[in-house]
Design an enzyme around this catalytic site. Structure first.
Site, PDB file in Angstrom:
ATOM      1  N   HIS A 148       0.792  -1.234   0.000  1.00  0.00           N
ATOM      2  CA  HIS A 148       0.000   0.000   0.000  1.00  0.00           C
ATOM      3  C   HIS A 148       0.816   1.272   0.000  1.00  0.00           C
ATOM      4  O   HIS A 148       0.252   2.363   0.002  1.00  0.00           O
ATOM      5  CB  HIS A 148      -0.927   0.045   1.207  1.00  0.00           C
ATOM      6  CG  HIS A 148      -2.126  -0.831   1.057  1.00  0.00           C
ATOM      7  ND1 HIS A 148      -3.307  -0.390   0.522  1.00  0.00           N
ATOM      8  CD2 HIS A 148      -2.311  -2.131   1.354  1.00  0.00           C
ATOM      9  CE1 HIS A 148      -4.175  -1.379   0.510  1.00  0.00           C
ATOM     10  NE2 HIS A 148      -3.596  -2.453   1.011  1.00  0.00           N
TER      11      HIS A 148
ATOM     12  N   LYS B  59      -9.327  13.913   4.274  1.00  0.00           N
ATOM     13  CA  LYS B  59      -8.461  12.737   4.273  1.00  0.00           C
ATOM     14  C   LYS B  59      -7.600  12.826   5.522  1.00  0.00           C
ATOM     15  O   LYS B  59      -7.586  13.865   6.190  1.00  0.00           O
ATOM     16  CB  LYS B  59      -7.583  12.703   3.021  1.00  0.00           C
ATOM     17  CG  LYS B  59      -6.886  14.032   2.712  1.00  0.00           C
ATOM     18  CD  LYS B  59      -6.049  13.974   1.449  1.00  0.00           C
ATOM     19  CE  LYS B  59      -6.861  13.941   0.175  1.00  0.00           C
ATOM     20  NZ  LYS B  59      -6.755  12.734  -0.589  1.00  0.00           N
ATOM     21  N   ARG B  60      -6.875  11.773   5.863  1.00  0.00           N
ATOM     22  CA  ARG B  60      -5.967  11.860   6.988  1.00  0.00           C
ATOM     23  C   ARG B  60      -4.987  13.015   6.786  1.00  0.00           C
ATOM     24  O   ARG B  60      -4.631  13.343   5.648  1.00  0.00           O
ATOM     25  CB  ARG B  60      -5.209  10.537   7.157  1.00  0.00           C
ATOM     26  CG  ARG B  60      -6.036   9.443   7.793  1.00  0.00           C
ATOM     27  CD  ARG B  60      -6.516   9.819   9.177  1.00  0.00           C
ATOM     28  NE  ARG B  60      -5.429   9.832  10.117  1.00  0.00           N
ATOM     29  CZ  ARG B  60      -5.188   8.865  10.996  1.00  0.00           C
ATOM     30  NH1 ARG B  60      -5.996   7.810  11.073  1.00  0.00           N
ATOM     31  NH2 ARG B  60      -4.160   8.948  11.825  1.00  0.00           N
TER      32      ARG B  60
ATOM     33  N   LYS C 166     -14.372   8.534  -4.902  1.00  0.00           N
ATOM     34  CA  LYS C 166     -15.704   8.838  -4.347  1.00  0.00           C
ATOM     35  C   LYS C 166     -16.197  10.197  -4.867  1.00  0.00           C
ATOM     36  O   LYS C 166     -17.368  10.348  -5.231  1.00  0.00           O
ATOM     37  CB  LYS C 166     -15.649   8.884  -2.812  1.00  0.00           C
ATOM     38  CG  LYS C 166     -15.205   7.589  -2.149  1.00  0.00           C
ATOM     39  CD  LYS C 166     -14.906   7.822  -0.661  1.00  0.00           C
ATOM     40  CE  LYS C 166     -14.129   6.679  -0.071  1.00  0.00           C
ATOM     41  NZ  LYS C 166     -13.496   7.034   1.229  1.00  0.00           N
TER      42      LYS C 166
HETATM   43  C1  LIG Z   1     -12.230   7.093   1.566  1.00  0.00           C
HETATM   44  C2  LIG Z   1     -11.794   7.436   2.944  1.00  0.00           C
HETATM   45  C3  LIG Z   1     -10.449   7.644   3.214  1.00  0.00           C
HETATM   46  C4  LIG Z   1      -9.384   7.625   2.145  1.00  0.00           C
HETATM   47  O1  LIG Z   1      -9.284   8.911   1.588  1.00  0.00           O
HETATM   48  P1  LIG Z   1      -8.030   9.355   0.682  1.00  0.00           P
HETATM   49  O2  LIG Z   1      -8.438  10.688   0.199  1.00  0.00           O
HETATM   50  O3  LIG Z   1      -7.916   8.351  -0.412  1.00  0.00           O
HETATM   51  O4  LIG Z   1      -6.845   9.378   1.576  1.00  0.00           O
HETATM   52  C5  LIG Z   1     -10.081   7.972   4.507  1.00  0.00           C
HETATM   53  N1  LIG Z   1     -10.991   8.065   5.496  1.00  0.00           N
HETATM   54  C6  LIG Z   1     -12.300   7.884   5.268  1.00  0.00           C
HETATM   55  C7  LIG Z   1     -13.266   8.022   6.400  1.00  0.00           C
HETATM   56  C8  LIG Z   1     -12.751   7.557   3.991  1.00  0.00           C
HETATM   57  O5  LIG Z   1     -14.067   7.355   3.783  1.00  0.00           O
END
Ligand SMILES: *Cc1c(COP(=O)(O)O)cnc(C)c1O
Length: 808
Positions: free
Chosen positions: A357, A545-546, A657
């Site tokens: 990953h 995102k994180r 998404k």
């Molecule tokens: C989809 C999702 C992620 C991943 O987001 P990235 O933008 O790809 O880092 C992280 N946390 C939650 C709650 C998500 O739904």
């Protein structure tokens, strides 16, 4: 299976409430109604679940097990109803009983048994496996505390424990009869049998009981119900009687407490690694219980000898976190099933497939030899032997690679290198987006790729369109259905038929209307959460995102500060109003990430109340970003910020998404953004910044000097000086660390380098936004191409290339 109508649902819920709570529905609380609804769902699921299990058993089906330390499932009530074909009916039933569906659904706590993308991917995969009728199940840990709850206090992140099991979790079933014992520490004795073989005795171990809790994974309208099995750690025997020695009693309590710690909490580090012993214990706890359980079921249901294990079972390991399952299977085959090394190795290497990953070095797991030897003496012996044989193999059969042994060896510089173990023992190694897999093959894992080219393959991540389109965006879903019918529901690539309407003004207006309604709903939510009014006509520009340096929330903030400075200079600037929306958790020990959270909140507190920016700029940081919050935000987004330093984001799934919900990507050529670009072309997104090769080249050869940009670019200098001189702080030590990181550590993630192209990309985006039809057309084209990113496609590729399982 007969689907329940709204009438049926009402009748059953009413009966449940009458009998369980002795209440009239009118008197029931949202909570009671939620449990009633969940009970009705479970009634429907039970026979399907039993039948699915019987089918797998009677057909002796080949099955895949997805092993993961994380499953970020969020809430299940709506997705369970959707997959059972009863979501609309449930909404109607709740309304007719006098309840707001939303208030009932939100009684359910998010199951946050994961950090971010990796854990959410695991959850999407389970949904797709079941929905495509594949026999595939998850194994994970039932953490009593999930990912911490985030509060923002005075702009700072504060972490609260996430005790998500306070109320009963209606979807889980405890299966005591499937419990097994996991052993730690102890002494390994070997002795030779008469026939020369070795007998291994592992004695004086600490024993922990692993008790599974099963959660049903419901396929979409297909009667398949698979299983997510989550292990909970408990003491092996019951509590001792309390009549004897007090000291003994408390010692025992202590011991029980330390056992329960095993499934006590989820480690909150995303894309980074902490070499803590408890984490190693958790990993072994998961894999030992899971592999034991697989062998037990295999023997019971298939009545075959262990030689046939690889014909019936394939194990996908989600990153290296569960890679101790490799030596664990070897241990069971040799020590318990009495196979020799060669036979056991032959079996093991036909069972495991490994997904990588990340190429971030700080995320690569290595465990100190001493820690592993003490905690898992037998497992360490087996890894040592795997390593010995592997290194000998190179020495004798790959003479040209002899000098590479130090960087290939599984055990080197006092550490056990888990990715190397996973590659050596797996028949498949995959990356999660094209660009990421290529970087693995050409850079990070070049030597291994040269040894085993046939093992390496790509599986671009995906998201379940059932949750991330149909469930979260019912308005868009029904509009799409009105226009192109519903074939895409089962075959998401059919969304491509939307392209035929890209010049249909009427259709584009309807898409715009849906987006506006979703924006209004989010604006109301923001108002209700934070008391801040946002302009629902402004551009909703979202980065959720994180929080991580490589994801570059800082670049986004710099852009906002830049706009703020522009507006202060010229309050009459002609500018389309913007609302910048953030959501992000930082690992509790990640200082710089927390500084960025504080900075975003500080900038928000200035910008949101300045008369010169009034009506033009708003900055919103929504606290406690999790799956349920993502579900609220994404349908309303117009710009999706995917701005990682190129080469750093393995895939990203947030990007998918957003695309599926009609947002346009503002992004670097990184991860799956590249594949979005391949589909929609540069005219339908906003691409900017350094390419991966350029970044990798700078890392390798140097040549980047952040200070030069600071010296040359007034806009950049102004922003950095504002951070350094306390203009954005209550006192002037604030944000100095960010300043120093950029100027004295030479901006390791190229924020300054990409600043100008980022500003320009935003200016271009703003100019496009002024042409409403053009924007809507771009948005439609994105939705039309987003079918590729359904995890159904990803799962089908895993099935075809790696798992070789059949639908039932
Ligand atoms: C989809 C999702 C992620 C991943 O987001 P990235 O933008 O790809 O880092 C992280 N946390 C939650 C709650 C998500 O739904």
């Amino acid at each position: 299976m007969k689907r329940l109508t709204a009438e049926d649902l009402k009748a059953r819920m009413t009966t449940y409430i009458n009998t369980t709570y002795r209440l009239d529905v009118k008197e029931a609380t949202e909570e009671e109604v939620f449990y009633a609804l969940a009970a009705v769902v479970n009634e429907q699921v039970k026979p399907l679940w039993d039948k699915t299990n019987e089918r797998y058993k009677s057909e002796q089906t080949r099955q895949v097990y997805y092993l993961s330390m994380e499953f970020l499932i969020g809430r299940l009530i709506e997705s369970n109803l959707l997959n059972l074909g009863m979501l609309k009916e449930a909404n109607q039933a709740l309304q007719e009983l006098g309840f707001q569906a939303e208030d009932v659904f939100t009684v359910e706590q998010d199951a946050a048994l994961g950090n971010g993308g990796l854990g959410r991917l695991a959850a999407c995969f389970l949904d797709s496996l079941a929905s495509l009728n594949y026999p595939g199940h998850g194994y994970g840990i039932r953490y009593r505390y999930g990912l911490f709850e985030q509060r923002i206090i005075h702009g700072n992140q504060v972490e609260l424990p996430d005790y998500w099991l306070k109320k009963p979790y209606p979807w889980e079933v405890r299966r005591e009869e499937e419990a097994c014992v996991v052993q730690f520490q102890g002494i390994v004795r070997m002795h030779q049998r008469r026939n020369g073989s070795l007998e291994i005795n592992h004695e004086h171990t600490d024993k922990v009981l692993a008790v599974p809790y099963d959660v049903p994974v419901i396929g979409y309208e297909n009667e398949t119900v698979n299983t997510l099995r989550l292990w909970s750690a408990e003491p092996v025997s019951g509590a001792p009687d309390n009549s004897g020695d007090q000291e003994e009693f408390y010692h025992h309590l202590d011991f029980e407490h330390s056992i329960e710690q095993l499934s006590g909490f989820l480690y909150p580090d995303d894309s980074s690694y902490e070499g803590k012993e408890l984490r190693l214990k958790q990993q072994y706890f998961l894999v030992s219980a899971s592999v034991q359980n697989m062998i037990k079921q295999f023997k019971k249901n298939y009545r075959l000898s262990s030689k046939h294990f690889p014909e019936k079972i394939v194990i996908q390991i989600n990153d290296t976190h569960p890679s101790l399952s490799i030596p664990e299977l070897m241990r069971i085959l040799m020590d318990e099933e009495d196979l020799g090394w060669d036979e056991a190795w032959e079996i093991t290497t036909r069972v495991f497939a490994y997904t990588n990953h990340t190429t971030l070095s700080e995320a690569l797991e290595t465990w100190p030899i001493a820690m592993m030897q003490k905690l898992l003496p037998r497992i360490y012996m087996i890894i040592d032997e795997i390593n010995e044989r592997f290194c000998q193999g190179i020495w004798f059969d790959h003479k040209e690679k002899r000098d590479k042994i130090p960087e290939l060896a599984i055990i080197a510089d006092e550490q056990v290198h888990m990715a190397r173990l996973a590659i050596v023992a797996s028949f498949s190694v995959n990356g999660v987006a094209n660009i990421h897999t290529e970087i693995l093959k050409k850079k990070e894992m070049k030597e291994f790729h040269e040894l085993y080219p046939e093992r390496f393959n790509n599986k671009t991540n995906g998201i379940t369109h059932r949750r991330w389109l149909m469930q979260v965006n019912p308005k868009l879903t029904s509009l799409i259905q009105d226009i192109i019918g519903d074939q895409w529901v089962k075959r998401p690539k059919q969304l491509i038929s939307l392209l035929r309407f890209q010049h249909d003004k009427d259709v584009l207006e309807q898409f715009a209307k849906v987006k506006n309604e979703n924006k209004l709903a989010l604006a109301n939510f923001i108002h209700q959460q934070m008391g801040i009014t946002v302009d629902d006509q402004s551009i909703f520009d979202v980065q959720i995102k994180r929080l991580h340096e490589y994801k570059r929330q800082l670049l986004n903030v710099f852009h906002i500060i830049y706009l703020y400075n522009e507006l202060k200079e010229n309050p009459n600037l002609d500018m389309t109003p913007r609302t910048f929306i953030f959501g992000a958790k930082a690992a509790p020990s990640y200082h710089l990430a927390k500084e960025v959270i504080k900075l975003i909140n500080t900038v928000a507190s200035i910008v949101n109340y300045d008369k010169d920016t009034k009506g033009k700029l708003k900055v919103i940081f929504l606290e406690n970003y999790n799956v349920s919050l993502a579900e609220k935000i994404i349908p309303a987004a117009e710009i999706s910020e995917q701005i990682s330093t190129a080469s750093k984001e393995a895939s990203g799934t947030g990007n998918m998404k957003f695309m599926m919900n009609g947002a346009l990507t503002m992004g670097t050529m990184d991860g799956a953004n590249v594949e979005i670009y391949d589909l929609v072309g540069e005219e339908n997104m906003f691409i900017f910044g350094l390419r991966a090769e350029e970044v990798l080249d700078y890392y390798q050869h140097g040549g980047y000097h952040a200070r030069d940009i600071y010296n040359k670019d007034d806009r950049v200098r102004r922003i950095l000086d504002q951070l350094n001189n306390g203009e954005f702080g209550t006192h002037d030590i604030e944000f100095k660390d960010i300043y120093y990181n950029i100027l004295y550590h030479n901006d390791p993630y190229f924020v300054l380098k990409d600043f100008e192209p980022y500003i320009e990309a935003h200016e271009y985006a703003e100019s496009v936004y002024r042409d409403k039809m053009k924007w809507q057309r771009m948005s439609l084209i994105n939705i039309a191409h987003s079918g590729k990113f359904s995890s159904d496609r990803t799962i089908q590729e895993y099935v075809n290339d790696i798992w070789k399982i059949n639908p039932t």
